[in-house]
Design an enzyme around this catalytic site. Sequence first.
Site, mmCIF file in Angstrom:
data_model
loop_
_atom_site.group_PDB
_atom_site.id
_atom_site.type_symbol
_atom_site.label_atom_id
_atom_site.label_comp_id
_atom_site.label_asym_id
_atom_site.label_seq_id
_atom_site.Cartn_x
_atom_site.Cartn_y
_atom_site.Cartn_z
ATOM 1 N N ASN A 61 0.832 -1.207 0.000
ATOM 2 C CA ASN A 61 0.000 0.000 0.000
ATOM 3 C C ASN A 61 0.859 1.246 0.000
ATOM 4 O O ASN A 61 1.905 1.307 0.636
ATOM 5 C CB ASN A 61 -1.037 -0.006 1.133
ATOM 6 C CG ASN A 61 -0.446 -0.185 2.513
ATOM 7 O OD1 ASN A 61 0.596 -0.809 2.672
ATOM 8 N ND2 ASN A 61 -1.110 0.362 3.514
ATOM 9 N N GLU A 63 0.402 5.225 0.581
ATOM 10 C CA GLU A 63 -0.543 6.247 1.055
ATOM 11 C C GLU A 63 -0.107 7.642 0.617
ATOM 12 O O GLU A 63 0.990 7.832 0.087
ATOM 13 C CB GLU A 63 -0.678 6.133 2.578
ATOM 14 C CG GLU A 63 -1.260 4.791 2.979
ATOM 15 C CD GLU A 63 -1.526 4.658 4.469
ATOM 16 O OE1 GLU A 63 -1.061 5.499 5.258
ATOM 17 O OE2 GLU A 63 -2.206 3.676 4.850
ATOM 18 N N CYS A 72 -4.264 0.771 -2.439
ATOM 19 C CA CYS A 72 -4.096 -0.499 -1.721
ATOM 20 C C CYS A 72 -3.007 -1.354 -2.384
ATOM 21 O O CYS A 72 -2.759 -1.252 -3.590
ATOM 22 C CB CYS A 72 -5.384 -1.317 -1.765
ATOM 23 S SG CYS A 72 -6.769 -0.573 -0.922
ATOM 24 N N GLU A 74 -3.083 -4.448 -3.185
ATOM 25 C CA GLU A 74 -3.561 -5.372 -4.217
ATOM 26 C C GLU A 74 -3.587 -4.701 -5.586
ATOM 27 O O GLU A 74 -3.180 -5.270 -6.590
ATOM 28 C CB GLU A 74 -4.969 -5.883 -3.883
ATOM 29 C CG GLU A 74 -5.025 -6.760 -2.638
ATOM 30 C CD GLU A 74 -5.273 -5.978 -1.351
ATOM 31 O OE1 GLU A 74 -4.842 -4.806 -1.263
ATOM 32 O OE2 GLU A 74 -5.885 -6.549 -0.434
ATOM 33 N N CYS A 115 -10.600 -2.984 -5.076
ATOM 34 C CA CYS A 115 -9.568 -3.928 -5.525
ATOM 35 C C CYS A 115 -10.211 -5.150 -6.177
ATOM 36 O O CYS A 115 -9.700 -5.676 -7.169
ATOM 37 C CB CYS A 115 -8.689 -4.356 -4.356
ATOM 38 S SG CYS A 115 -7.536 -3.068 -3.823
HETATM 39 N N1 THU Z 1 -5.258 -1.604 2.487
HETATM 40 C C1 THU Z 1 -4.676 -2.408 1.552
HETATM 41 O O1 THU Z 1 -3.590 -2.097 1.026
HETATM 42 N N2 THU Z 1 -5.309 -3.546 1.208
HETATM 43 C C2 THU Z 1 -6.466 -3.997 1.786
HETATM 44 O O2 THU Z 1 -6.958 -5.069 1.428
HETATM 45 C C3 THU Z 1 -7.105 -3.211 2.833
HETATM 46 C C4 THU Z 1 -6.524 -1.869 3.094
HETATM 47 C C5 THU Z 1 -4.537 -0.394 2.885
HETATM 48 C C6 THU Z 1 -5.145 0.911 2.458
HETATM 49 C C7 THU Z 1 -4.590 1.856 3.498
HETATM 50 O O3 THU Z 1 -3.299 2.276 3.088
HETATM 51 C C8 THU Z 1 -4.441 1.007 4.741
HETATM 52 O O4 THU Z 1 -4.460 -0.343 4.300
HETATM 53 C C9 THU Z 1 -5.543 1.208 5.768
HETATM 54 O O5 THU Z 1 -6.787 1.054 5.206
#
Ligand code: THU
Length: 172
Positions: A61, A63, A72, A74, A115
Amino acid sequence: MRKAITIDYEEYDDERALPAEDAALLQQARRCVANAYAPYSGFRVGAAVRLANGDTVCGSNQENAAFPSGLCAERVAVFAAGANHPGVPIAALAVAAQSADGQAADYPISPCGACRESLMEYERRYGQPIRVILQGARHKIVVFEGIERLLPFQFEADGIGAEGAEKVKKER
Ligand code: THU
């Protein structure tokens, strides 16, 4: 008339029970966590993609201070696969995560709705299901054979209308 959908999935007590290539992909997903950029949530996610030719691609991920601009793990992984390995189908995706305290997430982290839509599009594009392997620290490993099991009643290119669907088919 009331109808019901049943979702079947595989459950494994631990990694040693998994098929070897799934276990290897999970291990890679845990390594992918290292490249997460998650200063805001502190929740670090790693996603590893296995392509049909055996190559693997890491996602994590990423941000951003303008929160919705992040992505995310994925989608980072499947978009990187699409961008760097065009035309090679995606065979499997494994996901692992670490909470802000640095511990592995308790429960398997399941791809968010957006995703799932993106994963589904790659399945359609390449005409083969993506095996999804999810792991938490204190929970069994769960495996879904194809995104349909995570996303019933999918929005498809046909929904854009006949002309849109035709364009998508050509592009694939
Ligand atoms: N996040 C993911 O990367 N994948 C997921 O399946 C759920 C959430 C990330 C998004 C964000 O950066 C952090 O987790 C909190 O939601």
